[in-house]
Design an enzyme around this catalytic site. Sequence first.
Site, mmCIF file in Angstrom:
data_model
loop_
_atom_site.group_PDB
_atom_site.id
_atom_site.type_symbol
_atom_site.label_atom_id
_atom_site.label_comp_id
_atom_site.label_asym_id
_atom_site.label_seq_id
_atom_site.Cartn_x
_atom_site.Cartn_y
_atom_site.Cartn_z
ATOM 1 N N TYR A 61 -23.514 14.187 16.464
ATOM 2 C CA TYR A 61 -23.750 13.068 15.899
ATOM 3 C C TYR A 61 -24.979 11.721 16.745
ATOM 4 C CZ TYR A 61 -20.062 14.933 13.331
ATOM 5 O OH TYR A 61 -18.855 16.397 12.153
ATOM 6 N N ASP B 270 -14.320 28.870 14.759
ATOM 7 C CA ASP B 270 -13.827 29.786 13.976
ATOM 8 C C ASP B 270 -12.765 30.858 14.147
ATOM 9 O OD1 ASP B 270 -14.833 31.447 15.920
ATOM 10 O OD2 ASP B 270 -16.385 32.783 14.955
ATOM 11 N N ASP C 139 -14.175 16.931 13.784
ATOM 12 C CA ASP C 139 -14.477 16.604 12.580
ATOM 13 C C ASP C 139 -13.760 16.990 11.127
ATOM 14 O OD1 ASP C 139 -14.853 14.524 10.151
ATOM 15 O OD2 ASP C 139 -16.710 14.738 10.887
ATOM 16 N N ASP D 41 -9.658 17.928 9.860
ATOM 17 C CA ASP D 41 -9.319 17.489 8.248
ATOM 18 C C ASP D 41 -8.546 18.759 7.195
ATOM 19 O OD1 ASP D 41 -10.448 15.197 7.952
ATOM 20 O OD2 ASP D 41 -12.406 15.651 6.533
ATOM 21 N N LYS E 254 -17.187 26.512 21.463
ATOM 22 C CA LYS E 254 -17.935 27.659 20.858
ATOM 23 C C LYS E 254 -18.710 28.376 21.809
ATOM 24 C CE LYS E 254 -19.481 30.561 17.433
ATOM 25 N NZ LYS E 254 -18.566 31.367 17.013
#
Length: 352
Positions: free
Chosen positions: A142, A221, A245, A249, A189
């Site tokens: 970001y 994942d 993020d 959620d 990851k």
Amino acid sequence: MKLNIAVLKGDGIGPEVVDQALKVLDAVATKFGHEVKLTEALTGAAAIDAVGNPYPEETHQACMAADAVLFGAIGDPKYDNNPSAPVRPEQGLLEMRKRLGLFANVRPTFTFASLLHKSPLKQERIEGTDFICLRELTGGIYFGDKGRKDDGNTAFDTCIYTREEVIRLAKMGFEYALKRKKKLTLIDKANVLETSRLWRETVQAMEKDYPEVTVEYELVDAAAMRLVQWPKHYDVMITENMFGDIITDEASVIAGSMGLMPSASVGVHTSLFEPIHGSYPQATGKDIANPLATILSLAMMFEYAFNLQDEAKAIRDAVDKSLAEGVVTEDIADGAKAYKTSEVGDWVAQNI
């Protein structure tokens, strides 16, 4: 105690839900004898419309001068639906995090006994779920270099982390784990991304300093899958910005509604407390949005920013009672009477 709080209501339902938290704040201040100074300031689309900047300097100074920041939500469809908009509300949030040094987003995930049936997951899977995710907030994709080339036909976003950024977030994670179940999980990851390999090797090197903490490493994942299969497995999770993020959620729906989960953003300067949901423009002005996440964020403010545990407990107890007695908004009313946003705020404040 004197409490100096900056109030950034933001966009959409932000002003409505923050107003309910302010009712509760007033009730707590009266009950426990605190003196409260509130400073309201603009951010997000409201600030763009007023002064052309989603995080004006005046707002930044108000935040820096405060003991804590109570934040609503930002976002507006007129910007969401315009890919070429030169300035966006979300830029204000990123700027605020960077300038205030808010490098860690603290997101608890827990369940309410009276709402277990509202979760999309089976009751036996989620009952007793209680974990915290620490999401790094000021680094990663970001904030890395981004842009277009080849006449706009190729786009790029760069993910960058320094070891120091990883250490400060991981250190907080280890310290939280020591106060809880002494279990820490790094979500990364590392099988693909070099930044994730930096995260993993840094946390591995820190393990020796926290021998009481059991550390696990999961690929993002796999963690996304495991989170809905076995959420009770987790205690403290740490992860980088984008993964955090997404994963937080996903975790938010375990409780049955995004309108129930609070959060804190902490770091170098003034800490910020906000509900995890967005601006929900479809509900703006309808007095139907769930204010409980914002009210619970206020409880986190009393706990983390002011170390006032009794005040935080009074808020949480009132929220638990409102849920148990069905004083809730339409998102969790389950066919029973749905109360308005303002009515829920009134009820919780009066109960306190």
